[in-house]
Design an enzyme around this catalytic site. Structure first.
Site, PDB file in Angstrom:
ATOM      1  N   ASP A 134     -40.433 -32.930  30.146  1.00 52.72           N
ATOM      2  CA  ASP A 134     -39.296 -32.834  29.224  1.00 52.72           C
ATOM      3  C   ASP A 134     -39.383 -33.931  28.158  1.00 52.72           C
ATOM      4  OD1 ASP A 134     -36.977 -31.819  28.133  1.00 52.72           O
ATOM      5  OD2 ASP A 134     -35.628 -32.804  29.563  1.00 52.72           O
ATOM      6  N   GLY A 142     -23.881 -43.487  29.052  1.00 59.49           N
ATOM      7  CA  GLY A 142     -24.630 -42.251  28.909  1.00 59.49           C
ATOM      8  C   GLY A 142     -24.087 -41.200  29.841  1.00 59.49           C
ATOM      9  N   LYS A 151     -27.539 -45.111  37.015  1.00 52.50           N
ATOM     10  CA  LYS A 151     -27.518 -43.661  36.806  1.00 52.50           C
ATOM     11  C   LYS A 151     -27.116 -42.966  38.096  1.00 52.50           C
ATOM     12  CE  LYS A 151     -30.540 -39.877  35.210  1.00 52.50           C
ATOM     13  NZ  LYS A 151     -31.896 -39.545  34.729  1.00 52.50           N
ATOM     14  N   THR A 168     -24.173 -39.453  35.306  1.00 50.22           N
ATOM     15  CA  THR A 168     -23.401 -40.378  34.486  1.00 50.22           C
ATOM     16  C   THR A 168     -24.058 -41.747  34.597  1.00 50.22           C
ATOM     17  OG1 THR A 168     -21.357 -39.160  34.903  1.00 50.22           O
ATOM     18  CG2 THR A 168     -21.131 -41.411  34.081  1.00 50.22           C
ATOM     19  N   VAL A 169     -24.168 -42.462  33.479  1.00 46.24           N
ATOM     20  CA  VAL A 169     -24.825 -43.763  33.463  1.00 46.24           C
ATOM     21  C   VAL A 169     -23.804 -44.845  33.143  1.00 46.24           C
ATOM     22  CG1 VAL A 169     -26.730 -45.129  32.535  1.00 46.24           C
ATOM     23  CG2 VAL A 169     -26.930 -42.641  32.659  1.00 46.24           C
ATOM     24  N   PHE A 174     -26.223 -33.656  34.430  1.00 45.06           N
ATOM     25  CA  PHE A 174     -26.423 -33.880  35.855  1.00 45.06           C
ATOM     26  C   PHE A 174     -26.149 -35.307  36.304  1.00 45.06           C
ATOM     27  CE2 PHE A 174     -29.821 -30.730  34.578  1.00 45.06           C
ATOM     28  CZ  PHE A 174     -29.059 -29.626  34.906  1.00 45.06           C
ATOM     29  N   GLY A 206     -24.996 -36.975  30.949  1.00 47.44           N
ATOM     30  CA  GLY A 206     -25.726 -35.739  30.762  1.00 47.44           C
ATOM     31  C   GLY A 206     -25.132 -34.660  31.648  1.00 47.44           C
TER      32      GLY A 206
END
Length: 353
Positions: free
Chosen positions: A187, A66, A92, A72-73, A70, A68
């Protein structure tokens, strides 16, 4: 948020290819912690050192599951002392900056306090460096957004949709009503709902959450709008007021997304799902066949669909004070969608219907 998983069998949560091909490290984390474990309530959370995080991820060379704006996973094997139900964890790693470190600490503070079957479980964390790290339970079936909108994958059945909707409602009720410090998620969206090996929902990504007094009613700072396009409460945008009703609105949009299979915001058309649907909400019962995702090919329970659409419509009421509480939403969904919820529960237990 956790991203897309393409290289393993979702049903059994085991990989279909050699683990080394996925970049899973050989390194093992010692059962002797570098720091003391943290006990919160009736759960224990491991406080990792940076070297342990490097070992879990093979120096951050393991598979990226994953990514995003902000964080990294990374995929990691779960050490025995974490006692997870899955053999893997999601590591994460937040980007390093003063502002993003505040986001990390906010998410960490929330997840330390929360324990719920439909909220992603915090296994451990590391705050030794500016790049804060969360070690979370791994959800092998990816996220709800991909399941609803994938053009190549299987269609998410109606029973699963009804069950997931109710599970997230329960998670929000827990955040809004059941904790000493009430929490607003801030969110709610399909990509922030992970699906485990049984297709049960796990709400994640608490970087925008508000707790305590801030979870009641509070004006936001100028130009500080949180949320995602299509899901943001218009009342919040106009007034700047942060409240639980913001989550209720976003949840209503999510229900319509689950019902229709249409994304909350169409980038190409710059069109909101709510704008498309509002004309059809005056008579939900008459319009229900048109509202339900056509990919289901009419394989759904009509009464349940009408109930879900009616709840969604009440959640996106333009008058925020007229929206139901999440406790009311849970009560209605559990009553009206009982058959589908029970069916999914039986399947998860391996029993025949």
């Amino acid at each position: 948020m956790l991203g897309r998983y393409r290289t393993y069998c979702c049903a059994c949560a085991t990989f279909t290819s050699d683990e080394q091909e996925l970049g899973l490290p050989d390194a093992r984390v010692s059962d002797e912690p570098l720091y003391n474990d943290i006990k919160t309530g009736n759960k224990t959370i491991r406080q990792f050192g940076w070297k342990e995080i490097e070992a879990l991820t093979g120096g951050f060379t393991s598979a990226v599951v994953g990514e995003g704006g902000f964080s990294t996973v990374y995929l990691a094997r779960v050490p025995g002392f974490l006692r997870s139900t899955c053999n893997f964890a999601a590591v994460k790693v937040h980007r390093g900056s003063e502002r993003l470190n505040r986001v990390f600490k906010q998410e960490l503070d929330v997840l330390k306090r929360v324990q719920h079957p439909h909220i992603v479980r915090l296994l451990g964390f590391c705050e030794e460096r500016e790049e804060g790290v969360l070690v979370l339970e791994f959800a092998p079936n990816g996220n709800l957004h991909d399941k609803l909108h994938s053009k190549t994958g299987s269609i998410l059945p109606w029973q699963n949709r009804a069950s997931i909707a109710t599970q997230i409602a329960r998670a929000l009720e827990h955040l809004h009503e059941k904790l000493d410090l009430h929490i607003i998620h801030g969110d709610i969206k399909a990509s922030n709902i992970l699906l485990d090996s049984k297709m049960d929902a796990k709400l994640c990504d608490f970087g925008s959450a508000k707790m305590g007094f801030s979870a009641m009613v509070q004006p936001r700072s100028a130009h500080q709008i949180t949320g995602s396009p299509g899901y943001i409460d218009p009342h919040y945008i106009r007034s700047g007021t942060i409240s639980k009703k913001n989550d209720v609105y976003s949840f209503g949009v999510l229900l319509f997304e689950i019902l229709t299979g249409i994304e909350a915001f169409c980038v190409k058309k710059e069109q909101l799902l709510t704008a498309v649907l509002r004309p059809k909400l005056k008579n939900v019962s008459a319009e229900i066949e048109c509202l339900v995702d056509q990919k289901l090919e009419r394989d759904f329970d009509r009464e349940e669909a009408v109930a879900l659409a009616s709840v969604a419509a009440s959640c996106i009421n333009e008058n925020a004070s007229m929206r139901p509480s999440m406790a009311e939403v849970v009560r209605i969904l559990e009553e009206k969608l009982a058959c589908s919820i029970s069916a999914v529960s039986f399947k998860s237990d391996g029993k025949k219907l």
